[in-house]
Design a protein around this motif. Structure first.
Motif, short mmCIF file in Angstrom:
data_model
loop_
_atom_site.label_atom_id
_atom_site.label_comp_id
_atom_site.label_asym_id
_atom_site.label_seq_id
_atom_site.Cartn_x
_atom_site.Cartn_y
_atom_site.Cartn_z
N ALA A 103 0.83 -1.21 0.00
CA ALA A 103 0.00 0.00 0.00
C ALA A 103 0.87 1.26 0.00
N PHE A 104 1.94 1.24 0.77
CA PHE A 104 2.87 2.37 0.78
C PHE A 104 3.47 2.57 -0.61
N ALA A 105 3.83 1.48 -1.28
CA ALA A 105 4.43 1.58 -2.62
C ALA A 105 3.44 2.21 -3.60
N ARG A 106 2.18 1.82 -3.53
CA ARG A 106 1.17 2.39 -4.43
C ARG A 106 1.00 3.89 -4.16
N TRP A 107 0.94 4.25 -2.87
CA TRP A 107 0.79 5.66 -2.51
C TRP A 107 1.99 6.49 -3.00
N LEU A 108 3.20 6.00 -2.77
CA LEU A 108 4.38 6.74 -3.17
C LEU A 108 4.45 6.89 -4.68
N THR A 109 4.05 5.84 -5.40
CA THR A 109 4.01 5.92 -6.86
C THR A 109 3.07 7.03 -7.32
N SER A 110 1.85 7.06 -6.78
CA SER A 110 0.88 8.08 -7.16
C SER A 110 1.36 9.48 -6.80
N LYS A 111 1.94 9.61 -5.63
CA LYS A 111 2.43 10.91 -5.17
C LYS A 111 3.52 11.44 -6.10
N GLU A 112 4.52 10.61 -6.39
CA GLU A 112 5.66 11.09 -7.19
C GLU A 112 5.32 11.25 -8.66
N ARG A 113 4.36 10.47 -9.16
CA ARG A 113 3.89 10.71 -10.53
C ARG A 113 3.21 12.06 -10.63
N ALA A 114 2.35 12.38 -9.63
CA ALA A 114 1.62 13.65 -9.63
C ALA A 114 2.57 14.84 -9.54
N LEU A 115 3.68 14.66 -8.82
CA LEU A 115 4.66 15.73 -8.67
C LEU A 115 5.65 15.80 -9.83
N GLY A 116 5.55 14.85 -10.74
CA GLY A 116 6.48 14.81 -11.86
C GLY A 116 7.86 14.32 -11.50
N LEU A 117 7.99 13.66 -10.35
CA LEU A 117 9.29 13.17 -9.91
C LEU A 117 9.67 11.86 -10.60
N ILE A 118 8.66 11.11 -11.03
CA ILE A 118 8.90 9.89 -11.79
C ILE A 118 7.98 9.90 -13.00
N ASP A 119 8.32 9.09 -14.00
CA ASP A 119 7.53 8.99 -15.22
C ASP A 119 6.24 8.21 -14.95
N GLN A 120 5.25 8.40 -15.80
CA GLN A 120 3.97 7.70 -15.63
C GLN A 120 4.10 6.20 -15.83
N HIS A 121 5.19 5.77 -16.44
CA HIS A 121 5.43 4.33 -16.60
C HIS A 121 6.28 3.76 -15.46
N ASP A 122 6.73 4.62 -14.56
CA ASP A 122 7.55 4.18 -13.43
C ASP A 122 6.67 3.89 -12.22
N SER A 123 7.09 2.95 -11.40
CA SER A 123 6.33 2.64 -10.19
C SER A 123 7.25 2.04 -9.14
N TYR A 124 6.87 2.24 -7.88
CA TYR A 124 7.59 1.63 -6.76
C TYR A 124 6.95 0.29 -6.42
N ARG A 125 7.78 -0.64 -6.01
CA ARG A 125 7.28 -1.96 -5.61
C ARG A 125 8.30 -2.61 -4.69
N LEU A 126 7.87 -3.70 -4.05
CA LEU A 126 8.81 -4.51 -3.30
C LEU A 126 9.76 -5.22 -4.26
N PRO A 127 11.01 -5.42 -3.86
CA PRO A 127 11.92 -6.15 -4.74
C PRO A 127 11.52 -7.62 -4.84
N LYS A 128 11.85 -8.21 -5.93
CA LYS A 128 11.67 -9.65 -6.08
C LYS A 128 12.80 -10.38 -5.36
N ASP A 129 12.53 -11.60 -4.98
CA ASP A 129 13.53 -12.40 -4.27
C ASP A 129 14.82 -12.50 -5.07
N GLU A 130 14.70 -12.69 -6.38
CA GLU A 130 15.89 -12.81 -7.24
C GLU A 130 16.69 -11.51 -7.27
N GLU A 131 16.00 -10.38 -7.27
CA GLU A 131 16.69 -9.09 -7.26
C GLU A 131 17.46 -8.91 -5.95
N TRP A 132 16.82 -9.26 -4.85
CA TRP A 132 17.48 -9.14 -3.54
C TRP A 132 18.75 -9.99 -3.51
#
Length: 231
Positions: free
Chosen positions: A45-74
Motif C-alpha cells: 500500500a505504501f508503494a502504491r501511494w508513493l508511486t501516485s504521489k511522485e507521478r503527480a509531482l512529476g518526480l517519476i515517469d507515468q510508466h515508473d512505479s515503486y514496488r517490493l523487490p523480487k527475491d531474485e533481485e534481492w
C-alpha cells in the motif's frame, strides 16, 4: 531505495491516507530508523501511494512505479547469482558444492560495526546466549538507516537492522503448509546465529505478519511499452 523505508516516510503515508499507525515497537526509534511492524500488505500500500504521489509531482515517469523487490533481485544485491531452483523455497535447499557466505565474506564473527546485529550492547535486554560473542555495533535495537557502511552497490543494511519483505511467495510442493507465505530477506538487530546472517537466509511468514524486527525497502521499476520494430 538505497535504504529501508524510514519511520518518517511511513508517517507521511499514514497522515496522507488516514491509515492506522502500526504498533509501537516497545523501544525508542527516531524518524530515520526503519519502520517496523508493517505487514506485506502495508508495504505494498505504501508503494502504491508513493508511486501516485511522485507521478503527480512529476518526480517519476507515468510508466515508473515503486514496488517490493523480487527475491531474485534481492539475491543479486548480495552477489547470489548462481542459486538453484525457481522458488525461494527451492533456493533454500542444500545443493552440491554449495557454501554459505555472509555479506562480509566467510569469517565468523563479523568484523565490528559491519551491521546491526545482536551485539554486546543488546545485553541490556537479551541473555548472553542470544548475542554474538565479542561483536560490537553499538546499537541494541534498530539503528538509523545508513549508520553502517553500504555494500558494493551502495545499498545499506541488507545484512541487518530489520528483515525485509520481498514480493515473492515462498513456494514449494503443494503439501507444504507455508508455500503461500510471504518471504523476508536478511537478518535483523536480533540475529545472533551464523545461519541468520547468511546471504541466502529466507524467512517464510504469513503476509499479514507485523513484527518489531520486520520492515521493507522499495525498488523503482519502469514498465515502458515496447517500441514496435519496422517490418
Amino acid at each position: 531505495m538505497t535504504h529501508e523505508v524510514r519511520v518518517k516516510d511511513f508517517q507521511e503515508f499514514l497522515k496522507a491516507t488516514g491509515r492506522k499507525a502500526p504498533a509501537r515497537p516497545g523501544f525508542p526509534q527516531g524518524e530515520d530508523h526503519p519502520v517496523v511492524n508493517v505487514s506485506r500488505q502495508d508495504a505494498r500500500a505504501f508503494a502504491r501511494w508513493l508511486t501516485s504521489k511522485e507521478r503527480a509531482l512529476g518526480l517519476i515517469d507515468q510508466h515508473d512505479s515503486y514496488r517490493l523487490p523480487k527475491d531474485e533481485e534481492w539475491s543479486s544485491w548480495v552477489r547470489l547469482t548462481d542459486e538453484q531452483g525457481a522458488s525461494p523455497y527451492e533456493k533454500t535447499l542444500p545443493h552440491e558444492n554449495s557454501r554459505e557466505a555472509f555479506p562480509w565474506g566467510y569469517s565468523w564473527p563479523p568484523p565490528d560495526k559491519t551491521g546491526n546485529f545482536a551485539d554486546q550492547s543488546a545485553l541490556i535486554y537479551l541473555p548472553s546466549s542470544r548475542v554474538i560473542v565479542g561483536y560490537n555495533d553499538g546499537q541494541p535495537y534498530t539503528a538509523p538507516v545508513k549508520t553502517f557502511p553500504p555494500n558494493h552497490l551502495g545499498l545499506y543494511d541488507l545484512e541487518g537492522n530489520v528483515m525485509e519483505w520481498v514480493d515473492d511467495s515462498y513456494g514449494g510442493p503443494e503439501s507444504l503448509p507455508i508455500r503461500n507465505y510471504g518471504v523476508a530477506r536478511g537478518g535483523s538487530y536480533l540475529s545472533f546465529r551464523p545461519k541468520q546472517l547468511t546471504t541466502s537466509i529466507r524467512t517464510p511468514l504469513p503476509e499479514n505478519t507485523r513484527d518489531n524486527a520486520l520492515g521493507f525497502r522499495l525498488i523503482l521499476s519502469s514498465e515502458r511499452p515496447a517500441i514496435p520494430t519496422a517490418p
